[in-house]
Design a protein around this motif. Structure first.
Motif, mmCIF file in Angstrom:
data_model
loop_
_atom_site.group_PDB
_atom_site.id
_atom_site.type_symbol
_atom_site.label_atom_id
_atom_site.label_comp_id
_atom_site.label_asym_id
_atom_site.label_seq_id
_atom_site.Cartn_x
_atom_site.Cartn_y
_atom_site.Cartn_z
ATOM 1 N N UNK A 41 0.869 -1.204 0.052
ATOM 2 C CA UNK A 41 -0.032 0.003 -0.092
ATOM 3 C C UNK A 41 0.926 1.129 0.114
ATOM 4 N N UNK A 42 2.031 1.158 0.440
ATOM 5 C CA UNK A 42 2.668 2.289 0.617
ATOM 6 C C UNK A 42 4.466 2.332 -0.068
ATOM 7 N N UNK A 43 4.665 1.032 -0.699
ATOM 8 C CA UNK A 43 5.669 1.061 -1.357
ATOM 9 C C UNK A 43 7.036 1.178 -0.432
ATOM 10 N N UNK A 44 6.752 1.013 0.786
ATOM 11 C CA UNK A 44 7.873 0.967 1.815
ATOM 12 C C UNK A 44 8.434 -0.352 2.083
ATOM 13 N N UNK A 45 9.744 -0.522 2.044
ATOM 14 C CA UNK A 45 10.304 -1.760 2.226
ATOM 15 C C UNK A 45 10.668 -1.724 3.774
ATOM 16 N N UNK A 46 10.382 -2.843 4.396
ATOM 17 C CA UNK A 46 10.613 -2.896 5.872
ATOM 18 C C UNK A 46 10.902 -4.280 6.472
ATOM 19 N N UNK A 47 11.933 -4.357 7.006
ATOM 20 C CA UNK A 47 12.487 -6.097 7.592
ATOM 21 C C UNK A 47 11.833 -6.236 8.932
ATOM 22 N N UNK A 48 11.008 -7.009 9.039
ATOM 23 C CA UNK A 48 10.531 -7.312 10.229
ATOM 24 C C UNK A 48 11.489 -7.872 11.477
ATOM 25 N N UNK A 49 12.512 -8.599 10.884
ATOM 26 C CA UNK A 49 13.467 -8.833 11.715
ATOM 27 C C UNK A 49 14.159 -7.824 12.573
ATOM 28 N N UNK A 50 14.029 -6.589 12.323
ATOM 29 C CA UNK A 50 14.758 -5.786 13.249
ATOM 30 C C UNK A 50 13.810 -5.382 14.436
ATOM 31 N N UNK A 51 12.511 -6.000 14.542
ATOM 32 C CA UNK A 51 11.770 -5.738 15.773
ATOM 33 C C UNK A 51 12.343 -6.858 16.699
ATOM 34 N N UNK A 52 11.952 -6.327 17.995
ATOM 35 C CA UNK A 52 12.295 -7.180 19.263
ATOM 36 C C UNK A 52 11.747 -8.608 19.143
ATOM 37 N N UNK A 53 12.358 -9.531 18.685
ATOM 38 C CA UNK A 53 12.115 -10.998 18.842
ATOM 39 C C UNK A 53 11.403 -11.264 17.496
ATOM 40 N N UNK A 54 11.591 -10.413 16.478
ATOM 41 C CA UNK A 54 10.924 -10.498 15.222
ATOM 42 C C UNK A 54 9.372 -10.388 15.131
ATOM 43 N N UNK A 55 9.055 -10.021 16.447
ATOM 44 C CA UNK A 55 7.430 -9.984 16.392
ATOM 45 C C UNK A 55 6.845 -8.680 16.581
ATOM 46 N N UNK A 56 5.582 -8.394 16.021
ATOM 47 C CA UNK A 56 4.975 -7.236 16.043
ATOM 48 C C UNK A 56 3.593 -7.474 17.054
ATOM 49 N N UNK A 57 2.248 -7.418 16.343
ATOM 50 C CA UNK A 57 1.319 -7.880 16.846
ATOM 51 C C UNK A 57 0.408 -8.917 16.490
ATOM 52 N N UNK A 58 -0.183 -9.558 17.424
ATOM 53 C CA UNK A 58 -1.207 -10.711 16.552
ATOM 54 C C UNK A 58 -2.460 -9.884 15.993
ATOM 55 N N UNK A 59 -3.059 -10.892 15.387
ATOM 56 C CA UNK A 59 -4.277 -10.408 14.427
ATOM 57 C C UNK A 59 -5.054 -11.572 14.710
ATOM 58 N N UNK A 60 -6.484 -11.288 15.107
ATOM 59 C CA UNK A 60 -7.271 -12.591 15.162
ATOM 60 C C UNK A 60 -8.577 -11.887 14.145
ATOM 61 N N UNK A 61 -8.838 -13.022 13.323
ATOM 62 C CA UNK A 61 -9.988 -12.882 12.572
ATOM 63 C C UNK A 61 -10.956 -13.773 12.777
ATOM 64 N N UNK A 62 -12.266 -13.403 13.154
ATOM 65 C CA UNK A 62 -13.408 -14.369 13.353
ATOM 66 C C UNK A 62 -14.529 -14.222 11.972
ATOM 67 N N UNK A 63 -15.014 -15.245 11.909
ATOM 68 C CA UNK A 63 -16.010 -15.379 10.875
ATOM 69 C C UNK A 63 -17.410 -15.882 11.568
#
Length: 257
Positions: A41-63
């Motif tokens: 969506x933004x054309x921005x490159x980002x390496x998630x490995x730089x995050x602490x533990x390689x983690x950001x946020x969980x995401x739950x999808x309920x149907x």
């Protein structure tokens, strides 16, 4: 103030006629997902490995349907037209309907089927009180003991249309039940219709909402935890689902101590 939870769980492992699907992105998967979305969506490159533990946020999808778990039915759920005008959706209902004194009626001695006016009158006489305008009337049928099993959807007590009208005559705008439906179970209604040919036994509690504007709370839980038939405030604000015939609620009782 003591807060009593009156809501049934939304659990994908429990039995439901419309199964719940729960998809989980772990915090690590969420980091990768976020990086992919930023690039898309933004054309921005980002390496998630730089995050602490390689983690950001969980995401739950309920149907799930808007009638899964504890929820409030809006007038538009009962039909597309009503005698009083256009039936309103859940996002259009006045919020002050959903923060009101509660009045608990014990129907646990009633068999599977639809309770009538005489049952409600007897219970009101027992507790020594009738509903005030805008009181939230709760029906304790005992059905919540079967949550998560097929019996929850087949073995409970509902109300007939006359009983609903009887309560609405007091100025009640919201009627709640710990059962799957304010009407009798499907098999019970269909069986009585086949025996009598009377269409009036089919969903009379819901169809009462085509004559008079009111809301139902279905699938309440643990009404036995309430300290008595009255003396507390019910809080059951529905989710603001635009154009929906129902909205989930985290129903509670607020007890002053």
């Amino acid at each position: 103030m003591r807060v009593i939870d009156l809501s049934s769980p939304v659990d994908a492992k429990a039995w439901e006629p419309d199964p719940i699907v729960h998809e989980i992105l772990t915090p690590a998967q969420g980091a990768v997902h976020m990086a992919e979305e930023m690039k898309r969506h933004l054309g921005v490159e980002f390496d998630p490995a730089v995050l602490p533990g390689g983690e950001l946020l969980s995401l739950d999808t309920f149907t799930l349907t808007s009638h899964t778990g504890t929820h409030v039915d809006a007038p538009s759920h009962y039909g597309s037209v009503a005698e009083y005008g256009r039936p309103r959706h859940i996002d259009e209902m006045p919020l002050d309907w959903f923060h009101r004194p509660g009045l608990l009626l014990d129907l646990r001695d009633q068999p599977t089927g639809a309770a009538g006016v005489e049952v409600i009158e007897k219970e009101l006489s027992r507790i020594g009180r009738t509903p005030e305008p805008y009181d939230i009337v709760l029906l304790h049928t005992g059905a919540s003991e079967y949550v998560g099993t097929p019996a929850y959807f087949s073995d409970f007590t509902g109300l007939d249309g006359a009983a609903v009208d009887f309560l609405l005559d007091f100025g009640v705008k919201v009627i709640g039940t710990d059962a799957f439906s304010l009407d009798a179970p499907f098999a019970d209604m269909i069986g009585r219709y086949r025996e009598t040919g009377d269409t009036g036994v089919l969903w009379p509690a819901h169809f009462a909402g085509r004559r008079r504007e009111y809301c139902q709370i279905e699938r309440l839980h643990d009404l036995a935890a309430l300290p008595g038939p009255y003396g507390y405030t019910i809080c059951c604000f529905p989710a603001k689902l635009v154009g929906s015939g129902a909205g989930w609620t985290r129903a509670t009782a607020l007890v002053d101590e």
